[in-house]
Design an enzyme around this catalytic site. Structure first.
Site, PDB file in Angstrom:
ATOM      1  N   HIS A   9      10.656 -22.879  -3.131  1.00  0.00           N
ATOM      2  CA  HIS A   9      11.318 -22.565  -4.400  1.00  0.00           C
ATOM      3  C   HIS A   9      11.015 -23.560  -5.500  1.00  0.00           C
ATOM      4  O   HIS A   9      10.957 -23.205  -6.664  1.00  0.00           O
ATOM      5  CB  HIS A   9      12.810 -22.364  -4.168  1.00  0.00           C
ATOM      6  CG  HIS A   9      13.053 -21.049  -3.526  1.00  0.00           C
ATOM      7  ND1 HIS A   9      13.211 -20.911  -2.170  1.00  0.00           N
ATOM      8  CD2 HIS A   9      13.063 -19.808  -4.053  1.00  0.00           C
ATOM      9  CE1 HIS A   9      13.341 -19.624  -1.895  1.00  0.00           C
ATOM     10  NE2 HIS A   9      13.261 -18.935  -3.011  1.00  0.00           N
ATOM     11  N   ARG A 119      16.325 -14.261 -10.026  1.00  0.00           N
ATOM     12  CA  ARG A 119      16.847 -15.178  -9.000  1.00  0.00           C
ATOM     13  C   ARG A 119      18.072 -15.890  -9.579  1.00  0.00           C
ATOM     14  O   ARG A 119      17.960 -16.935 -10.211  1.00  0.00           O
ATOM     15  CB  ARG A 119      15.782 -16.196  -8.597  1.00  0.00           C
ATOM     16  CG  ARG A 119      14.636 -15.614  -7.780  1.00  0.00           C
ATOM     17  CD  ARG A 119      13.706 -16.738  -7.315  1.00  0.00           C
ATOM     18  NE  ARG A 119      12.736 -16.304  -6.330  1.00  0.00           N
ATOM     19  CZ  ARG A 119      11.482 -15.939  -6.626  1.00  0.00           C
ATOM     20  NH1 ARG A 119      11.054 -15.933  -7.853  1.00  0.00           N
ATOM     21  NH2 ARG A 119      10.656 -15.576  -5.652  1.00  0.00           N
ATOM     22  N   ARG A 155      19.632 -10.238  -8.680  1.00  0.00           N
ATOM     23  CA  ARG A 155      19.869 -10.526  -7.256  1.00  0.00           C
ATOM     24  C   ARG A 155      21.019 -11.517  -7.150  1.00  0.00           C
ATOM     25  O   ARG A 155      21.040 -12.516  -7.874  1.00  0.00           O
ATOM     26  CB  ARG A 155      18.604 -11.112  -6.632  1.00  0.00           C
ATOM     27  CG  ARG A 155      18.770 -11.352  -5.144  1.00  0.00           C
ATOM     28  CD  ARG A 155      17.512 -11.897  -4.529  1.00  0.00           C
ATOM     29  NE  ARG A 155      17.302 -13.299  -4.851  1.00  0.00           N
ATOM     30  CZ  ARG A 155      16.268 -14.015  -4.419  1.00  0.00           C
ATOM     31  NH1 ARG A 155      15.340 -13.429  -3.673  1.00  0.00           N
ATOM     32  NH2 ARG A 155      16.137 -15.277  -4.725  1.00  0.00           N
ATOM     33  N   GLU A 252      13.390  -8.827   3.862  1.00  0.00           N
ATOM     34  CA  GLU A 252      12.708 -10.109   4.055  1.00  0.00           C
ATOM     35  C   GLU A 252      12.994 -10.719   5.417  1.00  0.00           C
ATOM     36  O   GLU A 252      12.537 -11.819   5.721  1.00  0.00           O
ATOM     37  CB  GLU A 252      13.061 -11.083   2.927  1.00  0.00           C
ATOM     38  CG  GLU A 252      14.529 -11.256   2.652  1.00  0.00           C
ATOM     39  CD  GLU A 252      14.808 -12.094   1.402  1.00  0.00           C
ATOM     40  OE1 GLU A 252      13.890 -12.723   0.844  1.00  0.00           O
ATOM     41  OE2 GLU A 252      15.982 -12.122   0.990  1.00  0.00           O
ATOM     42  N   ASN A 275       7.768 -13.597   0.673  1.00  0.00           N
ATOM     43  CA  ASN A 275       7.830 -15.059   0.853  1.00  0.00           C
ATOM     44  C   ASN A 275       8.611 -15.392   2.121  1.00  0.00           C
ATOM     45  O   ASN A 275       8.203 -16.237   2.915  1.00  0.00           O
ATOM     46  CB  ASN A 275       8.526 -15.726  -0.345  1.00  0.00           C
ATOM     47  CG  ASN A 275       7.832 -15.423  -1.655  1.00  0.00           C
ATOM     48  OD1 ASN A 275       6.685 -14.999  -1.663  1.00  0.00           O
ATOM     49  ND2 ASN A 275       8.526 -15.620  -2.753  1.00  0.00           N
ATOM     50  N   ASP A 276       9.742 -14.721   2.271  1.00  0.00           N
ATOM     51  CA  ASP A 276      10.539 -14.965   3.463  1.00  0.00           C
ATOM     52  C   ASP A 276      10.088 -14.125   4.645  1.00  0.00           C
ATOM     53  O   ASP A 276      10.126 -14.580   5.787  1.00  0.00           O
ATOM     54  CB  ASP A 276      12.022 -14.692   3.180  1.00  0.00           C
ATOM     55  CG  ASP A 276      12.652 -15.871   2.466  1.00  0.00           C
ATOM     56  OD1 ASP A 276      12.475 -17.006   2.962  1.00  0.00           O
ATOM     57  OD2 ASP A 276      13.288 -15.676   1.423  1.00  0.00           O
ATOM     58  N   ARG A 286       8.059 -21.771   5.202  1.00  0.00           N
ATOM     59  CA  ARG A 286       7.318 -21.562   3.945  1.00  0.00           C
ATOM     60  C   ARG A 286       7.156 -22.853   3.147  1.00  0.00           C
ATOM     61  O   ARG A 286       6.413 -22.882   2.169  1.00  0.00           O
ATOM     62  CB  ARG A 286       7.987 -20.468   3.096  1.00  0.00           C
ATOM     63  CG  ARG A 286       9.336 -20.836   2.557  1.00  0.00           C
ATOM     64  CD  ARG A 286      10.082 -19.625   1.997  1.00  0.00           C
ATOM     65  NE  ARG A 286       9.980 -19.494   0.554  1.00  0.00           N
ATOM     66  CZ  ARG A 286      10.650 -18.593  -0.162  1.00  0.00           C
ATOM     67  NH1 ARG A 286      11.440 -17.720   0.436  1.00  0.00           N
ATOM     68  NH2 ARG A 286      10.535 -18.513  -1.454  1.00  0.00           N
ATOM     69  N   CYS A 323       8.391  -7.843  -4.140  1.00  0.00           N
ATOM     70  CA  CYS A 323       8.673  -8.871  -5.157  1.00  0.00           C
ATOM     71  C   CYS A 323       8.335 -10.284  -4.698  1.00  0.00           C
ATOM     72  O   CYS A 323       8.593 -11.239  -5.424  1.00  0.00           O
ATOM     73  CB  CYS A 323      10.123  -8.795  -5.626  1.00  0.00           C
ATOM     74  SG  CYS A 323      11.320  -9.204  -4.358  1.00  0.00           S
TER      75      CYS A 323
HETATM   76  C1  PEP Z   1      10.905 -13.484  -1.168  1.00  0.00           C
HETATM   77  O1  PEP Z   1      11.446 -13.988  -0.187  1.00  0.00           O
HETATM   78  O2  PEP Z   1       9.785 -12.948  -1.120  1.00  0.00           O
HETATM   79  C2  PEP Z   1      11.579 -13.483  -2.475  1.00  0.00           C
HETATM   80  C3  PEP Z   1      11.093 -12.816  -3.491  1.00  0.00           C
HETATM   81  O3  PEP Z   1      12.697 -14.223  -2.618  1.00  0.00           O
HETATM   82  P1  PEP Z   1      12.721 -15.804  -2.710  1.00  0.00           P
HETATM   83  O4  PEP Z   1      11.324 -16.283  -2.962  1.00  0.00           O
HETATM   84  O5  PEP Z   1      13.653 -16.154  -3.819  1.00  0.00           O
HETATM   85  O6  PEP Z   1      13.249 -16.214  -1.376  1.00  0.00           O
HETATM   86 MG    MG Z   2      13.496 -14.484  -0.194  1.00  0.00          MG
END
Ligand code: PEP
Ligand code: MG
Length: 402
Positions: A9, A119, A155, A252, A275-276, A286, A323
């Site tokens: 993040h 976010r 979100r 996710e 991402n998750d 990650r 996303c």
């Molecule tokens: C993800 O996990 O892909 C996502 C978009 O949310 P974040 O990156 O805020 O965890």
């Molecule tokens: Mg996420």
């Protein structure tokens, strides 16, 4: 191709700020004397200390001072962004991922189809504390007003994992702890304040509320109850609010993939958070640079999982978006197109890259590409295939719009 740490993040925030950033555990970085000239190639993940003239030239920088180097690696100016016609030609909608207000402004200027992911935890994280309903309302209102008439996905706070607030109880394994919707449901008064702020901010908008880190239908049911109670309270208080926002969930977690049919029934829309998803599917942190070779959105297991979600969602595919950062990855974009996904939500700084990538493919080419990728069994073979790959030679001509 995205590796881990790019999706941490802090890195996502640095991107929003337009700051080239490199994450490393190498303690030698702390020993660099101040005023040492540095060349940061954030794309390649390399920091050159006191770069030679030759190294500068290799990076397309004459004998320029380092401050110029920084500018060279930042995004091309917006005025060079092509007209938003390429995505439309194949029916893809491009939404903005918003972390800071500047992202929303940039997304609006670049004709985003809406906000696909706000976010909402970032205001908390920036202050390192909870903020009041009133303060949240003001932030969300500015976000909502940045794109009048367009869908706005707010979100709810994804606190936990690598987004920790001061004073929170420490967990041995925060990525597997009280994170996202679990945190909200465990802290109902805070959750209620956030929902109220969102409902008020979106009273006259196409407001959509999305829950992060969902692993079961029960969580959606519980969150919906809180939403309904917040709406009732606002009604009683006579405060302007959205009476019935669409409700969505992030896909996710592997559990959400397994339960996809149930989640489709329980929600109005879904968004794949790669991402998750990559992290939890492959058990690869990650934020851990030592695993970045493994953390790949084009890992065969990840590709098959996402294709499976798209297939099982069937004729509700229009309610599905992606996303995660991979939605802006030129390797992944034609794959998403090829498996039928028509909604991408990416950082506005990536719009140009996404539109240019989309413009290179016809749907048929993308389908062919997706089926080739899905036939590959190992990451090694996938890496080889992608390295040898040439982008389609033919430019797709796209009609001008707007
Ligand atoms: C993800 O996990 O892909 C996502 C978009 O949310 P974040 O990156 O805020 O965890
Ligand atoms: Mg996420």
């Amino acid at each position: 191709m995205l590796g881990s740490t790019v999706t941490a993040h802090i890195a996502i925030l640095a991107q929003s700020l337009g700051l080239p950033a490199l994450m490393t555990n190498d303690r030698r970085a702390l020993e660099i004397a101040s005023r040492t000239p540095l060349l940061l190639d954030a794309e390649a993940g390399r920091l050159l200390i006191s770069p030679t003239a030759e190294q500068l030239l290799d990076h397309g920088i004459g004998a320029a001072p380092v401050s110029t180097a920084n500018r060279v690696f930042s995004e091309a100016p917006e005025r060079t962004t092509p007209e938003p016609n390429a995505a439309r030609a194949v029916g893809v909608q491009l939404y903005a991922n918003v972390n800071l207000l500047s992202d929303a402004r940039r997304g609006a200027a670049l004709k985003a189809d809406g906000i696909g992911l706000y976010r909402s935890e970032f205001p908390f994280i920036v202050r390192n504390d909870y903020i009041s309903e009133e303060e949240q309302y003001r932030v969300y209102r500015t976000i909502v007003r940045s794109m009048p008439g367009k869908p706005i996905v707010l979100r709810t706070a994804d606190i936990g994992g690598d987004k920790l607030l001061a004073g929170r109880e420490e967990e041995r394994n925060p990525f597997l702890g009280v994170r996202g919707i679990r945190f909200s449901l465990a802290n109902r008064p805070l959750f209620r304040e956030q929902l109220r702020a969102m409902l008020r901010a979106g009273h006259d908008a196409d407001l959509r509320v999305m829950f992060p880190m969902v692993s079961s239908v029960e969580e959606i049911e519980d969150a919906r109850e809180e939403l309904a109670a917040s709406i009732r309270d606002l009604e009683r208080e006579g405060k302007p609010h959205h009476p019935d926002p669409q409700v969505g969930a992030m896909i996710e977690l592997p559990a959400a993939v397994v339960a996809i049919e149930d989640l489709v029934d329980a929600t109005d829309f879904l968004s794949i958070g790669t991402n998750d998803l990559i992290m939890y599917l492959l058990a690869v942190d990650r934020t851990n640079e030592r695993l970045s070779e493994l953390y790949r959105s084009h890992h065969p297991v990840v590709l098959r999982t996402i294709a499976d979600v798209a297939r099982r969602i069937g004729d509700r595919i229009d309610s599905l978006s992606v996303c995660g950062e991979s939605a802006a990855d030129p390797v992944m974009i034609p794959f998403y197109l090829g498996i039928g996904i028509r909604k991408l939500s990416v950082a506005p700084r990536r719009f140009r890259l996404v539109r240019e990538t989309l413009a290179r493919y016809t749907c048929e080419q993308a389908e062919q590409y997706a089926s080739e990728l899905l036939a590959i069994r190992s990451l090694r073979e996938m890496n080889r295939f992608l390295t040898d790959l040439k982008p389609p030679a033919r430019e797709v001509s796209v009609p001008q719009q707007d």
